[in-house]
Design an enzyme around this catalytic site. Structure first.
Site, short mmCIF file in Angstrom:
data_model
loop_
_atom_site.label_atom_id
_atom_site.label_comp_id
_atom_site.label_asym_id
_atom_site.label_seq_id
_atom_site.Cartn_x
_atom_site.Cartn_y
_atom_site.Cartn_z
N GLU A 465 -48.04 -42.87 42.07
CA GLU A 465 -48.36 -41.45 41.99
C GLU A 465 -48.52 -40.80 43.37
O GLU A 465 -49.24 -39.82 43.53
CB GLU A 465 -49.64 -41.23 41.15
CG GLU A 465 -49.49 -41.74 39.73
CD GLU A 465 -50.77 -41.70 38.93
OE1 GLU A 465 -50.70 -41.82 37.71
OE2 GLU A 465 -51.86 -41.54 39.55
N GLU A 558 -46.34 -44.45 32.78
CA GLU A 558 -47.70 -44.81 32.36
C GLU A 558 -48.06 -44.02 31.12
O GLU A 558 -48.22 -42.80 31.20
CB GLU A 558 -48.73 -44.49 33.46
CG GLU A 558 -48.64 -45.30 34.72
CD GLU A 558 -49.78 -44.95 35.70
OE1 GLU A 558 -50.76 -44.32 35.26
OE2 GLU A 558 -49.66 -45.31 36.87
#
Length: 969
Positions: A465, A558
């Site tokens: 991320e 995710e």
């Protein structure tokens, strides 16, 4: 795994002591005052391992994975770094002959160390993810006995844990090149020593004058994979003071069956290596015609060749030898036009990614081949095909990759960057990454060299991320640029030998065979632009996974949910005050909020409700009475939740999605969220919901449209297959039956084959069971079986509470075989409840003259048939057998035997009351099963008894319909 054949691993006989409690210097410890036994302050050490692992092993501190005991351990932020600065000491024997050389090797130290060998000091530089090789030839004692002491220092910036916790604590750990999870996350408590220690392998390697260093193996393909080449480049180091005349050979061996090996290639080259120098040598490429290819799990075999490199030195003999298991395969990926998601191809074939996020095996880095084997086999057992190594954890070890190679799990490997620690978070973290960018790049390049020969390694990613700082990101892009042969373009018109000189042999690149993506939310993952568009991570309505608006992008890296383990794990990892189940608090909006006890909250419990969005999924089954009842109902939810997640993604294969990675598959500590199996290696029912949904050929019910779909992710077209759907009510009657035959199913496609119209009928039950089967019409073998429990729209499962009173009769036949400490148990389960006339799946409905007629199959398996079945199975497993056993569970009721699950236990005379008697891990071919009247199901269990003396394994059967466990074996 890559093996330096002249290597000796130093993994036993170590002692450790806190540096402030040792009065001697490193020179004294390795000359005049060596410790000789584990007497204070010295203790037996865990190497490889960490300081905290050693302290736990010696019971100096309590087990941080049990209850709230982690709070009783001093954190490095409060104690200071000296408290976790430790000496490690051992002895080893190594006596060299003329012209032999010895290296002392460390595959990972956190964070840096002062090494003392026989009174000589060597300082090892910083960095958790770098290897160290020290030439100690001139330091070894002539008599072969050697004293080794290592002073290990913690990370420079261990950080402090804010009172509110948070992702990565105060983020200070991000200034070092080390694991970032150690300051705590929303799935783990802080690791008090920040993983300080000799956390990876220590070894000595003895070679002749010339040493082989980091060979690079690359396969290339042409003419539609009929023509393949093996490219090999290696470094050679001449440690002698004279020019070495060498013969360098490479062998490629394919193991067939029964330890019979086929030598595919032997090639020898002659060269000179100047004195005291390192050179790089590239072999002439080796040609292979139609080699056996390596395929991911579910797409084909994981064919592996053993590549052996030897170097002989004139007037010396064999100087060094190296080997590696290597798979011929090509991995490509590009952003898919139809979905916007990243699409992976293996050997030219698109692969729909269904995988999981992986942190690491154990939070205290108690890593082992045995544990890795169990971990990775579990992922293969779940029919997953990719594991993502998350950026806040490890650059995973060669042992991890070895088992991914063996079981067919593609690996997404990230470097050590996370958004929370490197740019986001509370407080806002430093976006510039570690303080020493050169160190980060050194560790990254060394990691690439360590792992690049594994066929399972699919891609490198800069961070989680987040992207690395610009200079690091630019350097990684350049270092990991693709060789032209490995770009995602048509290969058919290319041929070997026409590259311009500057392109060179692909094995001369640092890697060049796999893509590098700068971050987990970029370039075909999530929205592709780095915005925070992964997740969600909470409980979901199962039908929502199938809806078009559930997730907007083609590949979700995710998405997560719940994961409470079985009650036995709660009891084994928490004191009695932790056995209290959550309080269900009714809110004004009609939703329920779960309030967990403090121990569950500390262990990161995630609720089974999401007020205002998702009603409590456990309460759908009625109020939980106690821990056992709560955990059993949690398993029902776990199964439904994860099966729906993967079936929802599979339903839109290629039309909307190219892949999904579940957050997450396991926990590196005793956490209570997002896991398919717990830290003790016992599976949740979600494991088997995943296993069902991700099978390569799968029949499923679309929970949004109630259409029956078949997902074929394989490379083969299916023809002459049939579909059978049967609905069973709680009275044990088959109230709906439908069959379709002569179906054909294209490869790598999803087909909607029928509408499930039962829920729309006026006679539909409030709660009912649905069994879907896909079968071969030629021999009526089952290709895919999928069992659902369902309720009408807006309803619940509370009627199943009454169903628990029904006692369904079963006949369980078992056969046990063992070879040493390894056991295999074959179990056949038959629901013997007799219903006078039902269209069950033990029958086949055919159409004769346009009318329905029931052709009864062999629904009752007699004892003689059972014995024959087990005899056939027994031939597959040589070893001792204790014979065929039959166990009957009596019952007068008729119906589905619901939610049967097995567990394996020790049977010892000295078992204490309340003791956890489970044998773990156990690999089941299936578990948490339901069996309709007359149906027979086969289950296989394999496990190892680590201490077989006085232990007799026994198998327990638990079920929704039985209050007590039945020990069937």
């Amino acid at each position: 795994m890559a093996e330096q054949h002249r290597k000796t691993v130093l993994d036993s006989g170590w002692l450790a002591a806190r540096s402030t409690e040792v009065q001697f210097t490193g020179i004294q410890l390795t000359t005049t005052h060596p410790p000789t036994s584990p007497t204070s302050p010295w203790m037996q050490a865990l190497v490889p391992g960490t300081v905290l692992g050693t302290l736990v092993k010696n019971k100096v501190v309590p087990d941080p994975f049990y209850g709230l005991q982690n709070e009783d351990i001093v954190d490095i932020a409060d104690s200071g770094r000296d408290y976790y600065t430790f000496w490690f000491f051992t002895t080893f024997n190594c006596k060299l002959s003329i012209n032999q050389h010895c290296d002392l090797n460390f595959r990972g130290i956190n964070y840096y160390a002062d090494v003392y060998l026989n009174g000589h000091e060597i300082t090892l530089p910083k960095g958790m993810f770098r290897r160290h090789a020290i030439d100690v030839t001139d330091i070894l004692h002539p008599d072969g006995s050697n004293l080794l002491a290592i002073l290990v220092h913690p990370p420079d910036h261990p950080g402090r844990i804010p009172p509110e916790g948070g992702q990565g604590g105060d983020h200070e750990i991000g200034k070092d090149v080390a694991t970032q999870y150690v300051e705590g996350w929303d799935w783990i408590a802080p690791i008090r020593d920040r993983n300080t220690g000799i956390w990876d392998e220590v070894s000595i390697s003895v070679t002749g004058p010339v040493k082989i260093i980091d060979p690079h193996l690359v396969s290339s393909f042409f003419d539609n994979y009929e023509r393949a080449y093996l490219h090999t480049t290696t470094e050679l180091e001449n440690k002698s003071s004279w020019t070495a005349e060498c013969s360098l050979s490479i062998q490629v061996i394919m193991e067939l069956e029964d330890n019979i090996c086929l030598v595919e290639h032997v090639e020898t080259q002659y060269l000179s290596v100047p004195a005291n120098s390192r050179v790089q040598y590239t072999f002439p490429e080796l040609f292979f015609y139609k080699p056996n290819l390596w395929w991911p799990n579910g797409m084909g075999k994981q064919s592996l060749y053993n590549v052996i490199i030897n170097i002989d030195v004139k007037e010396y003999g064999e100087s060094d030898s190296w080997s590696h298991l290597f798979g011929f395969r090509k991995i490509e990926s590009h952003i898919d036009d139809a979905t916007g998601g990243r699409l992976f191809k293996v050997n030219g074939e698109p692969i729909f990614i269904r995988g999981g996020n992986w942190i690491l095996s154990d939070g205290l880095l108690r890593l082992s081949k045995k544990r890795y084997n169990a971990d990775i086999k579990f992922h293969a057992d779940m029919n997953l095909n990719m594991i993502r190594c998350w950026g806040g954890g490890l650059a995973e070890r060669p042992e991890f990759y070895h088992y991914c190679d063996y079981y067919g799990l593609l690996v997404w490997q990230e470097f050590w960057i996370t958004g929370d620690v490197d740019g986001r978070g509370d407080p806002i973290s430093n976006p510039n990454g570690p303080l020493d960018h050169d160190l980060f790049l050194f560790c990254a390049r060394d990691t690439v060299k360590l792992l690049r020969n594994h066929p399972s390694l699919a891609l490198w990613v800069g961070g989680n991320e987040q992207t690395p700082p610009d200079d690091i990101n630019t350097a990684l892009k350049n270092d990991l640029r693709l060789h032209p042969w490995f770009e995602a373009v048509d290969e058919t018109n290319k041929s070997v030998g026409h590259l311009s000189p500057e392109l060179t042999d692909p094995s001369q690149y640092l890697d060049g065979t796999r893509i590098y993506i700068e971050g987990s939310l970029w370039d075909g993952f999530a929205d592709g632009k780095g915005n925070f568009t992964d997740g969600p991570y909470e409980i979901q309505n199962p039908e929502d996974f199938f809806k078009d608006n559930y997730y907007d992008y083609g590949f979700n890296p995710e998405v997560g949910s719940v994961g409470v383990p079985v009650a036995s794990t709660i009891r084994a990892t928490m004191p009695p005050e932790g056995w209290k189940i959550p309080v269900f608090k009714k809110l004004s909006n009609g939703y329920v909020e779960e309030v967990p006890n403090p121990i569950w909250e500390y262990h990161k419990y995630i609720p089974y409700s999401k007020p205002s969005n998702v009603h409590d999924q456990i309460q759908l089954y009625g109020d939980a009475k106690d821990l056992d009842d709560f955990c059993l109902k949690a398993q029902l939810v776990n199964y439904v939740q994860y099966r729906a997640l993967l079936e929802g993604w599979s339903s839109r294969m290629w039309s909307k999605y190219t892949g999904v990675l579940i957050w997450k598959t396991q926990n590196p500590w005793t956490g209570l969220r997002g896991q398919f199996y717990d830290h003790l290696l016992d599976q949740t029912a979600g494991f088997y919901g995943c296993r069902c949904a991700a099978e390569p050929i799968h029949i499923q019910l679309n929970l949004a449209t109630y259409s029956i779909e078949v997902v074929n992710t394989t490379l083969k077209e299916l023809s002459n297959v049939g579909m059978e759907a049967s609905v069973w009510n709680l009275e044990g009657t088959c109230s709906y039956y439908k069959i379709l035959e002569n179906l054909s199913l294209l490869p790598k496609k999803v087909a909607s084959i029928s509408e499930m119209d039962y829920p729309k009928s006026k006679n539909s039950e409030l709660v009912y069971f649905l069994l879907l089967k896909l079968y071969s019409m030629s021999d009526h073998t089952t290709i895919s079986r999928n069992f659902y429990w369902l309720h009408i729209s807006g309803g619940d499962y509370k009627l199943l509470e009454q169903y628990r009173k029904k006692k369904i009769p079963l006949r369980i036949t078992s056969q046990t075989s063992n070879e040493g400490s390894t056991y295999k148990i074959q179990i056949q389960v038959k629901n013997t409840s007799k219903e006078p006339y039902s269209k069950s799946s033990t029958s086949r409905l055919s159409y004769v003259d346009g009318k329905d007629s029931l052709e009864t199959a062999d629904s009752l398996v007699d004892k003689e048939h059972e014995v024959g079945w087990f005899k056939r199975l027994q031939r597959c497993f040589a070893g001792k057998s204790d014979g065929l056993k039959v166990y009957e569970i009596n019952g007068e009721d008729v119906g589905v035997a619901f939610f049967l699950h097995f567990s394996v236990h020790t049977s010892k005379k000295d078992n204490k009351e309340g003791e956890d008697t489970r044998i773990l891990p156990v690999h089941y071919s299936d578990n948490y099963i339901s069996v309709i009247p007359g149906e027979v199901m086969h289950i296989e269990l394999t496990f190892e008894v680590t201490d077989p003396e006085g232990v007799t394994p026994c198998v327990a059967l638990h079920a929704w319909n039985y209050d007590e466990a039945h020990f069937i074996l």
